[in-house]
Design a protein around this motif. Structure first.
Motif, PDB file in Angstrom:
ATOM      1  N   SER A 123       0.820  -1.211   0.000  1.00  0.00           N
ATOM      2  CA  SER A 123       0.000   0.000   0.000  1.00  0.00           C
ATOM      3  C   SER A 123       0.858   1.267   0.000  1.00  0.00           C
ATOM      4  O   SER A 123       0.803   2.085   0.921  1.00  0.00           O
ATOM      5  N   ASN A 124       1.655   1.420  -1.044  1.00  0.00           N
ATOM      6  CA  ASN A 124       2.430   2.651  -1.195  1.00  0.00           C
ATOM      7  C   ASN A 124       2.710   2.897  -2.667  1.00  0.00           C
ATOM      8  O   ASN A 124       2.688   1.970  -3.476  1.00  0.00           O
ATOM      9  N   SER A 125       2.964   4.150  -2.997  1.00  0.00           N
ATOM     10  CA  SER A 125       3.153   4.530  -4.400  1.00  0.00           C
ATOM     11  C   SER A 125       4.609   4.857  -4.713  1.00  0.00           C
ATOM     12  O   SER A 125       4.912   5.520  -5.693  1.00  0.00           O
ATOM     13  N   HIS A 146      -1.318  -5.914   1.122  1.00  0.00           N
ATOM     14  CA  HIS A 146      -1.789  -4.563   1.414  1.00  0.00           C
ATOM     15  C   HIS A 146      -1.966  -4.351   2.921  1.00  0.00           C
ATOM     16  O   HIS A 146      -2.009  -5.312   3.706  1.00  0.00           O
ATOM     17  N   GLU A 163      -3.406   0.815  -8.791  1.00  0.00           N
ATOM     18  CA  GLU A 163      -2.072   1.284  -9.159  1.00  0.00           C
ATOM     19  C   GLU A 163      -0.985   0.521  -8.399  1.00  0.00           C
ATOM     20  O   GLU A 163       0.005   0.056  -8.984  1.00  0.00           O
ATOM     21  N   CYS A 164      -1.168   0.387  -7.097  1.00  0.00           N
ATOM     22  CA  CYS A 164      -0.162  -0.297  -6.271  1.00  0.00           C
ATOM     23  C   CYS A 164      -0.097  -1.789  -6.589  1.00  0.00           C
ATOM     24  O   CYS A 164       0.992  -2.374  -6.661  1.00  0.00           O
ATOM     25  N   LYS A 167       1.795  -3.133  -9.807  1.00  0.00           N
ATOM     26  CA  LYS A 167       3.266  -3.213  -9.734  1.00  0.00           C
ATOM     27  C   LYS A 167       3.707  -4.615  -9.354  1.00  0.00           C
ATOM     28  O   LYS A 167       4.697  -5.131  -9.874  1.00  0.00           O
TER      29      LYS A 167
END
Length: 362
Positions: A123-125, A146, A163-164, A167
């Protein structure tokens, strides 16, 4: 394989109650147990003894146990990143790093001699994952999971979640996320207003949350974040088709036996030439082209309706569709059923050529 999991928090419960919960989940085919050392306070030795008893029981039942930690916990317990023997002795299968290191440490940890899985926070961008991968970790021992969010309105937005997650899936890594029980009363922190990953899930029935997670194609394992979920919730999760979106629907009294057969017995897939107005499953009109579909219940169509073209639509008679938008009914389409209201948004997860099914909601 896509798995289901539960969470236990031995510092807020008893070994007896945790074992009872683990046994229940195992009975329904759950394979993962998440636990947390982040909030360990008080008599550490006693708490760790409780952890070991709970973890040992889950392992006896063949369940995978992952323990949540961060560098502060490691320092408190006197553990170095290059010596994970403590967690091997604790009996866990892996550790989840709620907060990580610089990338090289995580890479080195994946080569630990105990075969422990190293699960990192999804849970990070940032470029956190890419940084770890640049240090050439053992990818077979690297997974992602997450966060969950006890504070109302603090959970992830759906777009950010996608988005996360992408990856991790891009690199073929196993992923996990949390859903929230509506019957559970506690988690690892004093505030518990549910424990979902996605904010949009906080008030939804637990089976709808899990269906959505699997339907995204971005989550391999779905874990109940809070404790203890009810047996009914656990049963509902166990019955979910984890590989094909299956909508719970109400079938109307006017729907014929042949239409019911089409709805429940045929293999449905989303036809590849996409319409803004409907998801088309067309094979039934071919298979039953010599059957009659008399007009009935030709009311105006609402988003989420299950509709089947009738004899007035000639060569289209027998074709099943899911309505994506409200539409006027020309009288040539029978409204045969309707998706459970809480699940209607799941139709947006379907992509062309996706397979889907229906189950009768009573």
């Amino acid at each position: 394989m896509r798995n289901l999991g539960i969470s236990v928090y031995p510092n807020y419960s008893t070994v007896k109650d945790d074992k009872k919960y683990i046994k229940l989940a195992n009975k329904y085919g759950f394979r993962r147990v998440f636990t947390c050392l982040l909030s360990v306070e008080g008599n550490t030795d006693q708490i760790l003894m409780n952890f070991k008893g709970t973890i040992g029981y889950a392992k006896q039942l063949g369940m995978e146990v992952i323990c949540d930690i961060n560098p502060r916990v490691l320092r408190k317990l006197g553990i170095l990143y290059d010596d994970l023997s403590f967690f091997h002795d604790l009996g866990v299968d892996g550790i989840r790093l709620d907060l990580g290191f610089t990338g090289n440490e995580e890479s080195m940890m994946t080569f630990n001699p105990y075969g422990l899985t190293i699960e990192i926070n999804m849970s990070n961008s940032t470029k956190y994952l890419e940084n770890i991968l640049s240090f050439q970790p053992n990818r077979n021992k690297l997974t992602g999971c997450h966060n969950f969010y006890p504070h109302r309105y603090s959970g992830l937005s759906y777009d950010f979640f996608v988005e996360c997650s992408k990856k991790f899936k891009k690199h073929g890594l196993r992923t996990a996320a949390f859903v929230s029980s509506n019957a559970a009363t506690f988690g690892p922190w004093p505030v518990v207003e549910g424990l979902p990953t996605l904010e949009m899930h906080r008030e939804l029935p637990i089976d709808v949350q899990a269906k959505h997670m699997f339907a995204t194609g971005l989550v391999d394992d779905v874990i109940i974040g809070n404790a203890y979920a009810s047996e009914e919730e656990i049963r509902l999760l166990s019955e979910i088709n984890r590989n094909k979106v299956t909508f719970n629907i109400e079938v109307f009294d006017t729907t014929s036996d042949l239409e019911r057969k089409i709805i429940f017995d045929e293999l449905h897939f989303y036809r590849g030439d996409v319409s803004d107005y409907m998801i088309r499953s067309t094979q039934s009109r071919v298979k039953y082209r010599n059957k009659s579909f008399p007009p009935h219940n030709t009311i105006d169509i609402k988003r989420g309706d299950i509709i089947i073209d009738n004899d007035l639509y000639k060569q289209y008679a027998g074709e099943l569709q899911i309505a994506l938008k409200d539409m006027k009914n020309s009288g040539k389409t029978n409204v045969a059923g309707r998706i459970r209201e809480e699940e209607i948004f799941l139709i947006d997860c379907l992509k062309p050529w996706d397979k889907f099914a229906f189950s009768e909601w009573r």
